[in-house]
Motif scaffolding. Structure first.
Motif, mmCIF file in Angstrom:
data_model
loop_
_atom_site.group_PDB
_atom_site.id
_atom_site.type_symbol
_atom_site.label_atom_id
_atom_site.label_comp_id
_atom_site.label_asym_id
_atom_site.label_seq_id
_atom_site.Cartn_x
_atom_site.Cartn_y
_atom_site.Cartn_z
ATOM 1 N N GLY A 92 31.534 -53.620 15.613
ATOM 2 C CA GLY A 92 32.704 -54.345 16.132
ATOM 3 C C GLY A 92 33.442 -55.148 15.068
ATOM 4 N N ARG A 94 33.968 -54.819 10.907
ATOM 5 C CA ARG A 94 35.268 -54.595 10.286
ATOM 6 C C ARG A 94 35.560 -55.685 9.257
ATOM 7 N N LEU A 141 35.082 -51.279 21.131
ATOM 8 C CA LEU A 141 34.047 -52.309 21.085
ATOM 9 C C LEU A 141 33.133 -52.124 19.874
ATOM 10 N N LEU A 142 32.750 -50.890 19.615
ATOM 11 C CA LEU A 142 31.788 -50.621 18.529
ATOM 12 C C LEU A 142 32.407 -50.728 17.142
ATOM 13 N N THR A 143 33.694 -50.376 17.018
ATOM 14 C CA THR A 143 34.299 -50.317 15.674
ATOM 15 C C THR A 143 35.045 -51.584 15.290
ATOM 16 N N GLY A 144 35.487 -52.361 16.284
ATOM 17 C CA GLY A 144 36.307 -53.530 15.948
ATOM 18 C C GLY A 144 37.757 -53.171 15.713
ATOM 19 N N PHE A 145 38.119 -51.934 15.990
ATOM 20 C CA PHE A 145 39.518 -51.520 15.910
ATOM 21 C C PHE A 145 40.101 -51.487 17.320
ATOM 22 N N GLU A 205 44.945 -48.588 17.637
ATOM 23 C CA GLU A 205 44.604 -48.089 16.298
ATOM 24 C C GLU A 205 43.773 -46.809 16.391
ATOM 25 N N ILE A 212 29.815 -45.191 15.417
ATOM 26 C CA ILE A 212 30.497 -46.083 14.459
ATOM 27 C C ILE A 212 30.728 -45.347 13.134
ATOM 28 N N ILE A 213 29.680 -44.681 12.658
ATOM 29 C CA ILE A 213 29.804 -43.976 11.367
ATOM 30 C C ILE A 213 30.830 -42.847 11.458
ATOM 31 N N TYR A 243 34.257 -44.487 11.284
ATOM 32 C CA TYR A 243 34.550 -45.116 9.980
ATOM 33 C C TYR A 243 34.632 -44.110 8.833
ATOM 34 N N THR A 244 33.812 -43.062 8.889
ATOM 35 C CA THR A 244 33.767 -42.147 7.735
ATOM 36 C C THR A 244 34.255 -40.728 8.048
ATOM 37 N N MET A 283 37.190 -46.627 7.486
ATOM 38 C CA MET A 283 36.741 -47.500 6.395
ATOM 39 C C MET A 283 37.871 -47.780 5.410
ATOM 40 N N TRP A 284 38.769 -46.817 5.284
ATOM 41 C CA TRP A 284 39.888 -47.008 4.349
ATOM 42 C C TRP A 284 40.845 -48.065 4.880
ATOM 43 N N ALA A 287 39.957 -50.428 6.974
ATOM 44 C CA ALA A 287 39.231 -51.706 6.914
ATOM 45 C C ALA A 287 39.387 -52.338 5.529
ATOM 46 N N GLY A 288 39.446 -51.504 4.499
ATOM 47 C CA GLY A 288 39.570 -51.996 3.128
ATOM 48 C C GLY A 288 41.003 -52.081 2.638
ATOM 49 N N HIS A 289 41.968 -52.022 3.540
ATOM 50 C CA HIS A 289 43.396 -52.101 3.192
ATOM 51 C C HIS A 289 43.798 -51.034 2.186
#
Lengths: 632, 156
Positions: free
Chosen positions: A462, A466, B17-21, B25, B91-92, B95-96, B119-120, B122-124
């Motif tokens: 979550g 992030r 919920l799991l990713t925070g996005f 998004e 989640i993985i 993100y990936t 992940m990209w 998340a890292g701007h």
């Protein structure tokens, strides 16, 4: 049996082979170019060139481990070196898993690409010239050997190479450092212009420069000042309105290569992609120069090959050169045997012979040496295969605690720390260049994928996840010490009938080690980064793994791991006498009057520059000599 | 497959919920259906069934707060012992772009999934080789940072 007799037979379509083919065919010479890679790769027409390249790109996207060769086909009948095969070598047990037979004691760590366009498909594009002292290491520092000519002798050819590659650079930045630290005037010269303006330095560069520029580093009791230089690059940028050259041609009157001046109305136009001249005219910030530039804003050798006079050029692909045929009376080369494979995976081939007046090996430093050894050619000096060199690259990585630097953006590196490229310390240990790396911990730690895995394994999810990743990724800093390997006769390519590939060609058998001259540089390079990180507020996260890292070495009780830089150099050195070198200053073999070698194998020493630009300059010199020989 | 709980809208909610996005998004990646299919194809049916049931319970909890949802998620969904570790795999995946086959191996689903890895974002930044931000953009702060920090609109 090949009936036709060409003026010149060239082996390999990488940058050295393509420059040679371009210059010779445009001078009216009939050229046969043999390429070991798949036929699809050589496509220069819009539709097929695009199709093949999109295939590379999709392979890159889908490949879990994005190493330099990951987008490109690895052909079983003509294999490429794969860095994924690298592992530690058990004493007395050579590692034979990959294409290279690694005899050790430590493995050679760099790869290259056997395919149309060669390794320029995945090169980074850094185009630093060598420094004047790099050409006279023996005379100045008592290390290695001297080149048969000076920096100034090579300068006109450097200009040709920078034109051909299309270099974007900031002359003033480099000259300020060269003049200040090295007391060298006219490094580029007051009249010189790069074709394009500099590639803008990254946001991270600016942050780090403000934290480190001019700071003092003390190594072995000597104080050094950190000086950074903007890195010239072979990728398309804003055209330089002062640039006035339009091309390079052979002048049969003066018997020299010369520049064609641009019409005053013409502006320099960046060379776009092979499939569309109007795409790729600017770097678009894909941040994937290694292993693949999606828009071909980065130079690759196919751009040069496309400019050849195709009426004078015959290209044969899937054609693997295996042996030169030597005339036993004249000692001239009278043919090259090559094996044309059909499928690429079943070892079936047709044996053919190509004939020409002059032969040019342009197959990479390792393949050139291998073919010479297999042919019993050019080796009266016993130097063929010896002095295999690379930049042994010690990586250091950390987190910038002071502020976020936002890596993983822009070309791989846009600024370098030049301080340790030259100086008296070279008597004691290797010099190094330290590029500031724009791609976070991608190289040493496979970030950011590994950061995600670590965080999720710990149970993060979550918004917490992030925001952890935001912080972790945006602070990553990576600094290399790319150490100049000194020539060592025991680092070498050999052949052994026990190790053949499935076409029956020799596999390169590699012997490799790090001498104390290198180990001392690793020690000094790490000490430098430790002080640098300390001054810049970067927390060191570097870990070298004694069990897993393929090239893990120890010195004075401390361990260091180095990586290959992909700079494969020095297996058929150039020199002043036939007793101690393979080729003369024009890259003609001492032993065979009609055999020239081009590529990084000619370089007697490596310097701290990425070698492609110097190799391209040398290739123009060789092409000029070949034309002189053909016309005499 | 007739599992009403494992529907795209439910998968979207639990993914957010799991990713925070945010859901917006996640929809913007265009990967929702493809990832749901990947999960259905590669996981044990029983794990999928009970995972989505449990997720629905958490999301439909009466008197919920953001904190209570987080606590339930951590306790019930995140442990490796729950549903074959499906939560972590999801989640993985987001993100990936990769499906984790086992501890040592993962596979990128498709060229699109690589390009859409969160992940990209998340890292701007952007995935190397795709979504290129344009010439010289790397010399400035990322746009996603600039719009969140008006004091840095010049990007220097």
């Amino acid at each position: 049996m090949e009936i036709k007799n060409y003026d010149v037979v060239i082996i390999g379509s990488g940058i050295a082979g393509s420059i040679t083919a371009n210059i010779l065919t445009n001078a009216g010479k009939k050229v046969l170019l043999l390429e070991a890679g798949l036929n699809a790769g050589i496509a220069l027409d819009a539709e097929n060139a695009y199709k093949t390249y999109q295939g590379y790109l999709n392979t890159f996207y889908e490949n879990s481990i994005k190493v330099p060769n990951s987008p490109y086909p690895n052909i079983e009948d003509a294999p490429s070196i794969d860095v994924l095969d690298l592992k530690q070598i058990e004493p007395g047990k050579p590692d034979t898993k990959g294409y290279l037979v690694q005899m050790g004691p430590i493995p050679f760590a760099s790869d290259c690409l056997r395919g149309a366009g060669g390794t320029t498909l995945h090169w980074l594009g850094t185009t630093l010239r060598m420094l004047p002292n790099d050409f006279k290491m023996k005379k100045t520092y008592g290390i290695g050997v001297d080149w048969p000519f000076s920096y100034n002798d090579l300068k006109p050819y450097y200009e040709m190479a920078e034109h051909e590659i299309g270099v974007a650079g900031n002359k003033e930045s480099m000259e300020k450092w060269v003049k200040g630290q090295l007391k060298v005037d006219n490094y580029y010269g007051s009249k010189y212009q790069f074709p394009m303006e500099e590639i803008p330095p990254s946001y991270m560069d600016k942050v780090l420069i403000s934290e480190m520029e001019g700071k003092e580093i003390v190594l072995n009791g000597v104080s050094h000042k950190i000086e950074t230089v903007t890195t010239p690059q072979g990728r398309n940028s804003t055209p330089n309105s002062k640039y006035s050259k339009a091309g390079i041609r052979w002048n049969p009157g003066s018997k020299k290569l010369e520049f064609i001046d641009a019409d005053f109305r013409d502006k320099y136009e960046p060379v776009g992609s092979v499939w569309d001249p109007y795409s790729g005219q600017r770097c678009e910030g894909n941040a994937s120069c290694v292993p693949i530039c999606p828009v071909q804003a980065k130079y690759n050798a196919l751009k040069t090959l496309k400019k050849a006079d195709h009426g004078n050029l015959t290209i044969k692909t899937q054609a693997v050169a295996s042996k030169l045929i030597i005339n036993s009376i004249s000692n001239w080369i009278e043919g090259v045997e090559y094996k044309t494979y059909q499928e690429g995976h079943n070892g079936k081939y047709d044996l053919q012979t190509a004939k020409g007046t002059i032969y040019v090996l342009a197959a990479s430093a390792i393949e050139n040496a291998k073919i010479l050894l297999a042919s019993g050619a050019a080796n009266s000096s016993d130097q063929v295969g010896r002095n295999l060199m690379d930049h042994m690259t010690v990586l250091s990585w950390g987190l910038n605690k002071k502020e976020r630097v936002y890596p993983f953006r822009g070309p791989g590196s846009t600024t370098n720390i030049a301080t340790f490229r030259d100086g008296d310390f070279r008597k004691e240990h290797a010099a190094w260049i330290s590029p500031l790396d724009n791609w976070g911990w991608g190289w040493p730690a496979f970030s950011p994928g590994s950061d995600v895995n670590d965080a999720v394994t710990q149970g993060m999810f979550g918004k917490e996840l992030r925001s952890f990743l935001e912080d972790r990724i945006t602070r990553q800093v990576l600094v290399h010490a790319e150490c100049e390997q000194a020539p060592d006769p025991e680092c070498r390519v050999t052949i052994d009938p026990a190790y053949l590939d499935q076409l029956g060609n020799y596999r390169p058998v590699i012997h490799y080690r790090a001498t104390e001259y290198m180990l001392k540089a690793f020690e000094a390079g790490r000490e430098f980064v430790t002080q640098l990180f300390d001054k810049a507020g970067i927390e060191d996260y570097t870990v070298y793994n004694p069990e897993k890292d393929a090239d893990y070495v120890t010195y004075k009780g401390k361990g260091y791991s180095f990586e290959g830089a992909g700079h494969i150099v020095g297996t058929h050195r150039m020199g002043k006498t036939k007793e101690d070198s393979v080729v003369n200053e024009n890259m003609r073999t001492w032993d065979h009057d009609n055999l020239f070698l081009v590529g990084c194998g000619n370089m007697p020493t490596l310097g701290t520059s990425n070698p492609t630009l110097t190799m391209a300059a040398l290739t123009f010199k060789a092409a000029e000599a070949i034309l002189n020989q053909l016309e005499n | 497959m007739s599992n009403p709980d494992a529907s795209p809208p439910q998968f979207l909610k639990i993914s957010s919920l799991l990713t925070g996005f945010t859901e917006t998004e996640l929809i913007g990646t265009g990967m929702l259906d493809s990832y749901l299919n990947t999960i259905l194809k590669n996981s044990a049916k029983e794990d999928v069934k009970y995972f989505f049931e449990n997720a629905k319970e958490i999301l439909d909890e009466p008197n919920q707060t953001e904190e209570s949802i987080a606590i339930s998620t951590r306790k019930q969904l995140m442990p490796d012992s729950s549903y074959g570790g499906l939560a972590k795999k999801i989640i993985i995946l987001w993100y990936t772009g990769s499906w984790k086959v086992n501890e040592n191996s993962s596979k990128i689903i498709s060229p699109a999934s690589y390009k859409q890895g969160l992940m990209w974002d998340a890292g701007h930044t952007h995935p190397p080789g795709a979504k290129q931000p344009g010439f010289g953009s790397w010399a400035k702060l990322p746009i996603s940072v600039m719009i969140n920090d008006k004091s840095k609109t010049n990007g220097n």
